[in-house]
Design an enzyme around this catalytic site. Structure first.
Site, short mmCIF file in Angstrom:
data_model
loop_
_atom_site.label_atom_id
_atom_site.label_comp_id
_atom_site.label_asym_id
_atom_site.label_seq_id
_atom_site.Cartn_x
_atom_site.Cartn_y
_atom_site.Cartn_z
N GLU A 188 0.85 -1.20 0.00
CA GLU A 188 0.00 0.00 0.00
C GLU A 188 0.88 1.24 0.00
OE1 GLU A 188 -2.79 -0.04 3.37
OE2 GLU A 188 -2.67 -2.21 3.16
N CYS A 198 16.61 45.77 12.92
CA CYS A 198 16.81 46.89 13.84
C CYS A 198 18.22 47.48 13.79
CB CYS A 198 16.46 46.47 15.27
SG CYS A 198 17.65 45.31 15.97
N TYR A 222 -6.63 2.04 5.98
CA TYR A 222 -5.61 1.05 5.64
C TYR A 222 -5.53 -0.14 6.60
CZ TYR A 222 -3.16 3.96 9.02
OH TYR A 222 -2.83 4.69 10.13
N LYS A 280 2.09 4.74 1.57
CA LYS A 280 2.16 5.25 2.95
C LYS A 280 1.70 6.71 2.91
CE LYS A 280 5.14 5.17 6.99
NZ LYS A 280 4.71 6.44 7.53
N CYS A 307 20.56 38.45 16.88
CA CYS A 307 20.44 39.87 17.16
C CYS A 307 20.23 39.97 18.67
CB CYS A 307 19.25 40.47 16.42
SG CYS A 307 18.84 42.10 17.04
N LYS A 322 10.57 3.83 3.04
CA LYS A 322 10.41 5.28 2.89
C LYS A 322 11.18 5.75 1.67
CE LYS A 322 9.25 6.99 7.18
NZ LYS A 322 9.15 8.31 7.60
N CYS A 332 21.69 43.43 12.19
CA CYS A 332 20.32 42.92 12.14
C CYS A 332 19.53 43.68 11.06
CB CYS A 332 19.63 43.10 13.49
SG CYS A 332 17.90 42.62 13.45
N ASP A 334 0.75 10.34 3.90
CA ASP A 334 1.48 11.20 4.82
C ASP A 334 0.50 12.15 5.51
OD1 ASP A 334 3.58 12.19 6.15
OD2 ASP A 334 4.47 13.25 4.46
S1 IVH Z 1 -0.39 0.20 8.66
C1 IVH Z 1 0.22 -1.82 12.84
N1 IVH Z 1 -0.69 1.33 6.32
O1 IVH Z 1 2.21 5.27 9.00
C2 IVH Z 1 0.49 -1.13 11.57
N2 IVH Z 1 0.07 2.69 8.10
O2 IVH Z 1 4.69 4.78 10.49
C3 IVH Z 1 -0.50 -0.09 11.27
N3 IVH Z 1 0.41 5.04 7.48
O3 IVH Z 1 0.75 4.80 12.15
C4 IVH Z 1 -0.06 0.84 10.22
N4 IVH Z 1 -0.19 4.82 5.39
O4 IVH Z 1 -0.24 6.56 10.53
C5 IVH Z 1 -0.33 1.51 7.60
N5 IVH Z 1 -1.04 2.16 4.19
C6 IVH Z 1 -0.69 2.35 5.46
C7 IVH Z 1 -0.30 3.61 5.95
C8 IVH Z 1 0.09 3.73 7.29
C9 IVH Z 1 0.23 5.66 6.32
C10 IVH Z 1 0.90 5.67 8.71
C11 IVH Z 1 0.10 5.35 9.93
C12 IVH Z 1 1.03 4.60 10.81
C13 IVH Z 1 2.34 5.14 10.39
C14 IVH Z 1 3.46 4.21 10.75
#
Ligand code: IVH
Length: 666
Positions: free
Chosen positions: A113, A409, A225, A115, A424, A312, A406, A117
């Site tokens: 999936e 001022c 998710y 991630k 400053c 990441k 500065c 943000d």
């Molecule tokens: S699964 C127990 N899936 O990333 C595992 N987390 O660094 C539950 N996040 O706390 C997390 N996209 O806030 C999962 N597709 C995704 C996600 C995701 C973003 C965030 C979430 C999590 C954090 C972990």
């Protein structure tokens, strides 16, 4: 219309509106025009006000939020909310796969999936209705943000389909799509309000607003998710997500099954390239074991699941030309050089400015005006310059000079021994520093005044407030003539100023903004000296005798009270009626734990960690964070770290579980 007819009509309208909401916000395929939608909504609002007996907090009319301010209460999560292990490289990912397959003893299918943000939230549903929404908090308890969550149009308040469990928990990420973020920041800029650094910060800030009507006005969204496996609702993670989609949740279609690590890597490559075209920010990819049985077998470490990992993305780079450098003076007097760049597209947004941090950084990069520079965005507030393309350096360029005075001022800048920044030193007269002090003074954790940055700015510009004590001389007439001040807001501000007379001494001390005196240090000092007078009379030795106060803090306190202007300000605050002494200590509930020092660790079920700490103090005991020979007991919850366990055992310190701890109390 009879009440029964009204009830039926109301139900029907709610159903229709929910369906149209879902079509519009989840499927992005509206079935009716905005006008038609508004008509239906109006009918419903009408009926609801005529027949209040059919009120329902999950009605689509409630999406607009309310002006009522409410503090957030915290509640325990039904299942702990964990974070994920991170990796930035393929080798580590392959190691993860090897570990998982070794434990499983067979080939494993993963679900990949994006991630997202944003900010994690956990939603509980009861009988198909949204019951409660919690932020992550400390992982065991979170803040109740249900009122705000209700305003997010894509979140179903009432689930669809006949197979919804009576109770279940689902997790998702509250995000602010880029377009909405840009629009919101443009509007804020026009109003002279501070802009948000990135969509994640904006989403987090919005979710914590106390006024849910304001939340409703911001285009938040929520992507789902995770349905915690412990509920045993599905055999495979991806089936759970599919079901969630049927029930009405927004689950992006970008998730994908991978039959081996090769397919996982291909997924990563694809999205690394395609991420800029998404309507929202992602910071990587999450890889999860698809089989719920295997997930349960793999379990969790103290912080993260062993069955999932995130990959990441590294910061992205772009090349641009350095056109000029501005020098900005911050609230603390620190001077930050900021590069003006030829606009360049980077990770989906146009970048025009980049932080240069300080003089050392400029020297290190040997930056020159006209240079082609590499710019990187790593999820930070502003992008940064990480290098120069020397092959493209224009002839005759000269190293950049850092300013000596500065820009606000004119005071000559200073450098402190161990710091890279220029400052400053004119902290009582330099405009951004004055504003900084005022903003700090009114901050929620300090005096908690009901005024924002924009108002402080206005009061300063109008010459009404130059130092915190000036706030206490403000009159109704002073404020009412100002732009954006009406009768109600004026009274609100004045009331909130008056209310600060009850703020306790530790917070007043923190609010003064003495360098290095943060919230905790302020509390320690206030407790040790009891009154402002005693603190002001303290010498270096007395200051350093206080727990956790070292040379640096002591020097800063002495420096602050050595300045006649600050003394005068303290006097003015005293005259204004602020609390400058500790209140009488609360009597302990009992002496049951007197003389005992506790270290608590892990996650508890009946009480939160803070509650346990409070209980210890209320019964005369002391808390400490590290285990030593002086520790009387370790109170261990779930997932206490093995190192702590070993240490306690080796020192022969009794380890209590939650129940054993409670049994110590009278
Ligand atoms: S699964 C127990 N899936 O990333 C595992 N987390 O660094 C539950 N996040 O706390 C997390 N996209 O806030 C999962 N597709 C995704 C996600 C995701 C973003 C965030 C979430 C999590 C954090 C972990």
């Amino acid at each position: 219309m009879s009440p029964e007819e009204a009830r039926q009509r109301i139900e029907r309208l709610r159903e229709q509106l929910s369906r149209h909401n879902h079509d519009y916000y989840v499927k992005a395929a509206p079935g009716i025009s905005d006008f038609e939608y508004d008509q239906l909504l109006k009918q419903l609002q009408d009926l609801e006000s005529r027949f209040p007996q059919f009120d329902d907090e999950n009605s689509p009319t409630r999406r607009v939020g309310s002006d009522l301010k409410e503090e957030f209460r915290s509640f325990p999560h039904p299942f702990p909310m964990m974070s994920l292990g991170n990796t930035y490289n393929r080798e580590e990912l392959e190691e993860f796969d090897n570990r998982v397959r070794k434990l499983a003893g067979y080939d494993v299918r993963y679900f990949c999936e994006l991630k997202y943000d944003g900010v994690a939230v956990g939603l509980s549903y009861r009988d198909g209705k949204l019951h409660r929404a919690l932020t992550r908090g400390d992982g065991t308890r979170g803040d109740d943000v249900t009122r705000n969550i209700r305003t997010i149009r894509s979140i179903p308040l009432q689930l669809r389909g006949g197979d919804v469990p009576d109770r279940f928990e689902i997790r998702g990420e509250v995000i602010l799509p880029r377009e909405g973020f840009d629009r919101m920041n443009r509007e804020r800029e026009q109003k002279g309000e501070p802009v948000f650094a990135n969509p994640r910060n904006a989403a987090a800030g919005t979710l914590k607003l106390q006024n849910s009507a304001q939340v409703a006005a911001r285009p938040l969204d929520c992507l789902f998710y995770d349905i915690p496996a412990a509920q045993n609702l599905f055999a495979h993670h991806h089936l759970g997500l599919e079901k969630a989609r049927e029930w009405g949740f927004k689950v992006p279609e970008s998730g994908q099954l991978a039959h081996h690590i090769g397919e996982v890597l291909a997924y990563i490559d694809r999205w690394k390239e395609a991420r800029d075209r998404l309507p929202f920010d992602i910071d990587g990819v999450v890889i999860k074991v698809d089989s719920v049985a295997l997930q349960q077998e793999l379990g969790f470490t103290s912080k993260t699941p062993r069955w999932a990992i995130s990959f990441k993305f590294k910061a992205e780079q772009a090349e641009s030309t350095l056109q000029s450098v501005d020098f900005q003076v911050g609230r603390t007097g620190a001077v930050t050089p900021v590069a003006n760049l030829e606009p360049v597209l980077l990770a989906g947004t146009t970048v025009k400015r980049a932080s240069l941090h300080n003089e050392d950084q400029i020297r290190l990069l040997d930056l020159r005006i006209g240079d082609r520079v590499y710019v990187e965005k790593g999820g930070e507030i502003i992008p940064k310059i990480v290098g120069v393309n020397l092959a493209m350096r224009p002839a005759g360029s000269r190293p950049l000079e850092f300013i000596r005075q500065c820009p606000e001022c004119g005071t000559p800048l200073e450098k402190r021994d161990d710091e890279a920044a220029h400052y400053c030193p004119n902290d009582t007269r330099c405009p951004p520093q004055i504003k900084g002090r005022l903003e700090h003074f009114v901050h929620r954790k300090a005096m908690d005044l009901n005024v924002g940055e924009a108002t402080i700015d206005l009061l300063f510009r109008e010459g009404l407030v130059k130092k915190p004590s000036d706030l206490y001389g403000l009159t109704y007439e002073d404020l009412i003539r100002l732009e954006r001040f009406a009768d109600k807001s004026t009274r609100n501000v004045l009331d909130s100023i008056a209310a600060t007379r009850n703020v306790g001494f530790p917070r007043v001390l923190f609010a003064l903004g003495i360098r290095y005196v943060g919230e905790t240090v302020a509390r320690k000092l206030a407790e040790a000296f009891g009154t402002m007078d005693a603190l002001m009379a303290a010498d270096r030795e007395q200051l350093e005798a206080v727990d956790e106060i070292g040379e640096r803090i002591a020097a800063s306190v002495l420096d602050f009270f050595g300045n006649p202007e600050n003394l005068q300000e303290v006097r003015a605050l005293r005259d204004a009626g602020l609390t400058l002494a500790m209140e009488k200590k609360e009597e302990p509930l009992s002496k049951a734990l007197e003389g005992k020092t506790f270290v608590i660790s892990g996650v508890f079920s009946r009480y939160s960690r803070d509650e346990i700490k409070e209980l210890i103090e209320k019964h005369g005991g002391k808390n400490s964070t590290s285990i030593s020979a002086k520790t009387s007991y370790v109170v261990a919850g779930e997932n206490m770290g093995p190192a702590k366990y070993a240490k306690a055992e080796s020192l022969g310190i009794p380890i209590l579980d939650e129940a054993a701890f409670i049994s110590l109390l009278p």
